[in-house]
Design a protein around this motif. Structure first.
Motif, short mmCIF file in Angstrom:
data_model
loop_
_atom_site.label_atom_id
_atom_site.label_comp_id
_atom_site.label_asym_id
_atom_site.label_seq_id
_atom_site.Cartn_x
_atom_site.Cartn_y
_atom_site.Cartn_z
N ASP A 7 1.33 -1.29 -0.20
CA ASP A 7 0.01 -0.39 -0.03
C ASP A 7 0.58 1.06 0.16
O ASP A 7 0.67 2.17 -0.35
N HIS A 8 1.84 1.38 0.55
CA HIS A 8 2.86 2.48 1.43
C HIS A 8 3.94 2.57 -0.35
O HIS A 8 3.96 3.53 -0.59
N VAL A 9 4.07 1.47 -0.96
CA VAL A 9 4.78 1.66 -2.10
C VAL A 9 4.14 1.95 -2.84
O VAL A 9 4.35 3.10 -3.90
N MET A 10 2.48 1.89 -3.33
CA MET A 10 1.54 2.26 -4.49
C MET A 10 1.73 3.67 -3.55
O MET A 10 1.23 4.57 -5.20
N LEU A 11 0.92 4.28 -3.31
CA LEU A 11 1.33 5.59 -2.51
C LEU A 11 2.34 6.17 -2.71
O LEU A 11 1.93 7.10 -3.64
N LEU A 12 3.42 5.94 -3.11
CA LEU A 12 4.05 6.91 -3.40
C LEU A 12 4.56 7.11 -4.44
O LEU A 12 4.90 8.09 -4.90
N ASP A 13 4.39 5.66 -5.17
CA ASP A 13 3.96 5.65 -6.65
C ASP A 13 2.99 6.99 -7.34
O ASP A 13 3.13 7.19 -8.60
N PHE A 14 1.78 6.44 -5.94
CA PHE A 14 1.26 7.96 -6.61
C PHE A 14 1.18 8.85 -6.52
O PHE A 14 0.29 10.28 -6.80
N THR A 15 2.31 8.96 -5.67
CA THR A 15 2.54 11.25 -5.35
C THR A 15 3.24 11.49 -6.93
O THR A 15 4.42 11.70 -7.12
N PRO A 16 2.84 12.72 -7.23
CA PRO A 16 3.48 12.88 -8.82
C PRO A 16 4.79 13.36 -8.66
O PRO A 16 5.68 13.95 -9.09
N GLU A 17 5.19 13.58 -7.09
CA GLU A 17 6.64 14.70 -6.88
C GLU A 17 7.39 13.58 -6.62
O GLU A 17 8.41 14.39 -6.95
N VAL A 18 7.09 12.76 -6.72
CA VAL A 18 8.43 11.34 -6.28
C VAL A 18 8.67 10.86 -7.45
O VAL A 18 8.34 10.98 -8.76
N THR A 19 10.12 10.94 -8.03
CA THR A 19 10.70 11.05 -9.12
C THR A 19 11.25 9.08 -9.38
O THR A 19 11.99 9.03 -10.45
N GLY A 20 12.08 8.74 -8.34
CA GLY A 20 12.61 7.53 -8.52
C GLY A 20 12.35 6.55 -6.44
O GLY A 20 12.03 7.30 -5.80
N LEU A 21 12.06 5.69 -6.77
CA LEU A 21 11.53 4.92 -5.61
C LEU A 21 13.03 3.02 -5.92
O LEU A 21 12.77 3.10 -6.90
#
Length: 251
Positions: free
Chosen positions: A80-94
């Protein structure tokens, strides 16, 4: 059992942290101050996720629209939390399991911890994330999280310990994640038309129908919601009448 406050668990300022990480060039280990500029998001996980019969958690791989590749998770909560990070437009790397953090405790024993995620933001900020249901943080884990928070502060990264997510918001994000792949945003002229139609807050399905057959149009709408180019109140369950509007400044 009452746990100490996080501030009470912080290691003394004299603690020296080291970081170990992996990339295409192999394994590396440096004092934290010398590694604070490393692009951990471009590296490799420092450990894998074991899978065995009878295990109580659910490891797997999540395809990230941010990276165009798979990011690991060890539980539904981490997914769920990796999905939320992926959903955050400002995140460019993970990256999952981005590095080992090493330090010595007050008895001189070496301690290590591999945080769950490292995220890079478009403005260059780094964010380290640990996922754990808050009622399952025991004293040993709390000490590690407090030390990780101190290390991140010294490196100039943000740090979060995250637990369960609001069920309605998470259900909405999971639905939109089904439309995260770029193939949903390539319909010629459709994206521009939808952004124009939703320049004024309007009901999701009714306004989308003005652009054509909902079977064709709605996947593009959901993709734009995933990208953050369209916005809606995700604290309420998405329905046909959910108000959707264009988010200015998102391309």
């Amino acid at each position: 059992m009452m746990l100490p406050q996080m501030e009470e668990l912080l290691p003394p300022s004299a603690v020296e942290f080291e970081v170990g990480w992996r990339d295409a060039g192999g394994e590396h280990r440096l004092p934290l101050p010398e590694a604070s500029e490393v692009e951990f998001e471009a590296g490799l996980p420092v450990r894998g996720f074991p899978s065995y019969r009878g295990q109580r958690h659910f490891p797997g791989l999540y395809w990230s629209a941010t990276t165009g590749g798979h990011v690991g998770f060890e539980s539904w909560l981490e997914r769920d939390h990796v999905m939320l990070l992926d959903f955050t437009p400002e995140v460019t790397g993970l990256l999952s399991q981005p590095f080992w953090l090493f330090w010595e405790n007050e008895r001189g024993k070496q301690v290590s911890h591999a945080p769950d995620y490292f995220a890079r933001f478009e403005d260059g900020r780094g964010l380290v994330v640990d996922c754990r249901p808050l009622d399952r943080i025991d004293t040993r884990t709390a000490v590690k999280f407090a030390a990780t928070r101190a290390a991140c502060a010294s490196a100039g990264w943000g740090y979060r310990v995250v637990g369960e997510v609001d069920a309605v918001r998470m259900a909405n994000v999971r639905w939109l994640a089904g439309y995260r792949h770029p193939r949903h945003g390539v319909a010629e002229g459709m994206v521009e038309r939808l952004l124009a139609l939703f320049s004024v807050s309007s009901p999701l399905v009714g306004q989308a129908a003005l652009a054509g057959d909902p079977i064709t149009v709605l996947p593009v709408v959901f993709h734009l919601l995933w990208q953050g180019r369209l916005g809606a109140d995700l604290s309420r369950m998405l329905t046909d009448t959910t108000l959707v509007s264009r988010v200015e400044g998102r391309r």
